[in-house]
Design an enzyme around this catalytic site. Structure first.
Site, PDB file in Angstrom:
ATOM      1  N   ALA A  75      13.765   6.191  -1.996  1.00 38.59           N
ATOM      2  CA  ALA A  75      12.814   5.184  -1.540  1.00 38.59           C
ATOM      3  C   ALA A  75      12.729   4.047  -2.544  1.00 38.59           C
ATOM      4  O   ALA A  75      12.677   4.272  -3.754  1.00 38.59           O
ATOM      5  CB  ALA A  75      11.433   5.805  -1.342  1.00 38.59           C
ATOM      6  N   CYS A  76      12.744   2.823  -2.033  1.00 36.82           N
ATOM      7  CA  CYS A  76      12.566   1.643  -2.881  1.00 36.82           C
ATOM      8  C   CYS A  76      11.606   0.698  -2.184  1.00 36.82           C
ATOM      9  O   CYS A  76      11.028   1.026  -1.146  1.00 36.82           O
ATOM     10  CB  CYS A  76      13.897   0.966  -3.193  1.00 36.82           C
ATOM     11  SG  CYS A  76      14.693   0.166  -1.785  1.00 36.82           S
ATOM     12  N   ASP A  77      11.433  -0.478  -2.734  1.00 32.76           N
ATOM     13  CA  ASP A  77      10.444  -1.416  -2.231  1.00 32.76           C
ATOM     14  C   ASP A  77      10.708  -1.806  -0.781  1.00 32.76           C
ATOM     15  O   ASP A  77       9.828  -1.741   0.064  1.00 32.76           O
ATOM     16  CB  ASP A  77      10.444  -2.666  -3.115  1.00 32.76           C
ATOM     17  CG  ASP A  77       9.059  -3.248  -3.272  1.00 32.76           C
ATOM     18  OD1 ASP A  77       8.091  -2.552  -2.938  1.00 32.76           O
ATOM     19  OD2 ASP A  77       8.949  -4.391  -3.730  1.00 32.76           O
TER      20      ASP A  77
ATOM     21  N   ILE B 290       9.249   2.610   0.764  1.00 37.90           N
ATOM     22  CA  ILE B 290       8.139   3.491   0.404  1.00 37.90           C
ATOM     23  C   ILE B 290       7.063   3.483   1.480  1.00 37.90           C
ATOM     24  O   ILE B 290       6.495   4.524   1.814  1.00 37.90           O
ATOM     25  CB  ILE B 290       7.556   3.080  -0.963  1.00 37.90           C
ATOM     26  CG1 ILE B 290       8.514   3.504  -2.082  1.00 37.90           C
ATOM     27  CG2 ILE B 290       6.189   3.708  -1.204  1.00 37.90           C
ATOM     28  CD1 ILE B 290       8.063   3.162  -3.464  1.00 37.90           C
TER      29      ILE B 290
END
EC number: 2.7.1.197
Length: 512
Positions: free
Chosen positions: A424-426, A458
């Site tokens: 998960a990233c921005d 996220i």
């Protein structure tokens, strides 16, 4: 709370808000590009004019794209139910202003209606008689959709008309006064030290769509996305840099210019703050060039890659596109070269600059972190499975939250029932996709074939997530989103020793 901690808290909240805005737009970039291709190819002055196919362009920008954005915004708040009613209600704003693409209206209506749907269900569901669940669920959603569609038509639409008019007048005034390049004074530093995707997708994309629908193209799509200023910085490091910064600038240049991942050059600017002058002047040059030549794109140039620029360039304006990128690169390079040649070496190294960039942005960057290789260890205490009840008390202390979940102690967790790993990233697209691809390859080589590896934003982490891998600055947000999952923090998506530790643990559990 100290002033420093308060500033960090505000920074995180603003970054989270910017991330939310971009999370509504970025999943729908494919639809923007499809619309841009149809408009560029089939309209009267397109590459291959076709009167029948050209009729697709109008409905797509008027109806399809705003509805997709509204659905995405509602879904971020309240899953499918929130997304569906949000899209329904947004029709009120769209129909009230059919001549203006209601992207901004959709960005407001989507999350608002999703939140209202969530609160409505929280109010009604505990009071629903047994056997009437479907009736109450459907009618509560329908009634809310009805009310908000009318509210959108009568209340939000006039407000959006006023806002869009003010913004359009402001942009036109800057254009007519030949002052649009001055926007780079704000945009270039802001994207490096604070908001990146939020600037492009939260501001320029909706305004650009409105401008493109009326004029056929928009210069606003070029303001933040031009790869020239960043390339100029990296070229200067290739020639005048020293040590690690020089050695890594070659790979960074390729990733930035052709991959469109701009954040990779941010640490190079932060190493020498005077280089902000170079990117500002480079950005201003690019905007001034495009303004002078009347150049613009029909759809967003996302990611800001030279390849995307080539594909998006309107017919007959390819040289104008090249000129804007070339001059922006040249000016940025010359100014950066002068600064590097005649100023002292920075006290701050690349690793420290990367850490500074990640702190100010409130997020970790895998591509920037690829430039350095460091792992920081923190003390860890308990497994995530026993910590759900404690999460709320630790919300204001991200470090304590990470300690509580043992995010940096891979061996502290039980992986017996893990069959899905999520990166998960921005935004859920660039860095997390690269990390997921890399781990899939490691699993394949290790003979682990029964575990799925995916990536997401996220904000869109599923509640039933099992194992979530994030970069350290984002892990606290991921924990709040999925408190029941196992969370692993890494400093670098592409180069972390924790992957080998994870592989060893999974192999042990598989053999047990």
């Amino acid at each position: 709370m100290s002033q420093t901690e308060e500033k960090k808290g505000i920074g995180r909240r603003v970054q989270a808000f910017g991330s939310f805005l971009s999370s509504m737009i970025m999943p729908n970039i494919g639809a923007f590009i499809a619309w841009g291709f149809i408009a560029a190819i089939f309209i009267d002055n397109g590459w291959f004019p076709n009167k029948d196919l050209a009729t697709l362009a109008g409905p797509m920008i008027t109806y399809l794209i705003p509805l997709l954005i509204a659905f995405s915004g509602g879904r971020l708040i309240y899953d499918l139910r929130g997304g569906i009613i949000a899209a329904t209600a947004t029709m009120g704003v769209i129909v009230a202003l059919p001549d203006t693409p209601m992207l901004l209206g959709a960005m407001i209506m989507g999350p608002l209606v999703g939140w209202l749907m969530k609160k409505t269900d929280q109010l009604i569901q505990p009071r629903t008689p047994q056997g009437f669940e479907m009736l109450f669920n459907n009618f509560s959603a329908g009634i809310l959709g009805f009310i908000m569609t009318i509210a959108g038509f009568k209340i939000l639409a006039p407000l959006m008309k006023f806002i869009m008019h003010i913004l359009s007048v402001a942009v036109e005034a800057l254009v007519h006064a030949h002052l649009l390049p001055l926007v780079s004074i704000l945009v270039e530093p802001a994207k490096i030290v604070f908001l990146n995707n939020a600037i492009n997708h939260g501001v320029f994309t909706p305004l650009g769509a409105d401008q493109a629908a009326k004029a056929g193209q928009s210069i606003l799509y070029t303001i933040e996305s031009n790869p020239g200023p960043g390339l100029g910085i990296l070229l200067a490091y290739m020639i005048f840099g020293k040590g690690t910064a020089k050695a890594t600038s070659y790979g960074a240049g390729i990733i930035h210019f052709f991959g469109g991942i701009h954040e990779i050059y941010f640490p190079y600017v932060l190493m020498r703050p005077l280089l902000f002058i170079a990117v500002i002047l480079g950005g201003m040059t690019g905007v001034a060039t495009y303004q002078a030549t009347g150049f613009g794109f029909k759809s967003p140039a996302s990611p800001g890659s030279f390849i995307v620029y080539c594909l998006n360039a309107p017919r007959g304006e390819f040289l104008h596109m090249l000129l804007g990128v070339f001059l922006a690169t040249l000016v940025s390079f010359v100014v950066a070269a002068l600064i590097m040649k005649f100023t002292k070496e920075p006290k701050q190294d690349l690793e420290a600059a990367t850490a500074q960039m990640e702190t100010t942005k409130g997020k970790k960057s895998s591509v920037a972190s690829k430039l350095v290789s460091s792992d920081k260890n923190v003390n860890t205490e308990e497994n995530a499975s026993g910590n759900v009840s404690e999460t709320s008390s630790l919300d204001d202390d991200p470090e304590a939250l990470l300690d509580n979940y043992n995010t940096e102690d891979v061996d502290a967790h039980n992986y017996n029932n893990i069959n899905h790993v999520i990166f998960a990233c921005d935004a859920g697209m660039g860095s997390s996709a690269m990390g997921a691809s890399m781990l899939r390859n490691k699993f394949k080589k290790a003979g682990i074939n029964d575990i799925t590896v995916t990536n997401t934003a996220i904000n869109q982490l599923p509640k039933d997530a099992q194992l979530v891998i994030t970069q350290k600055k984002l892990t606290d947000r991921a924990i709040k989103q999925t408190p029941n999952a196992i969370h692993i923090s890494v400093d670098n998506f592409l180069n972390s020793p924790r992957y080998e530790e994870l592989l060893n643990n999974l192999k042990k559990d598989d053999q047990a």
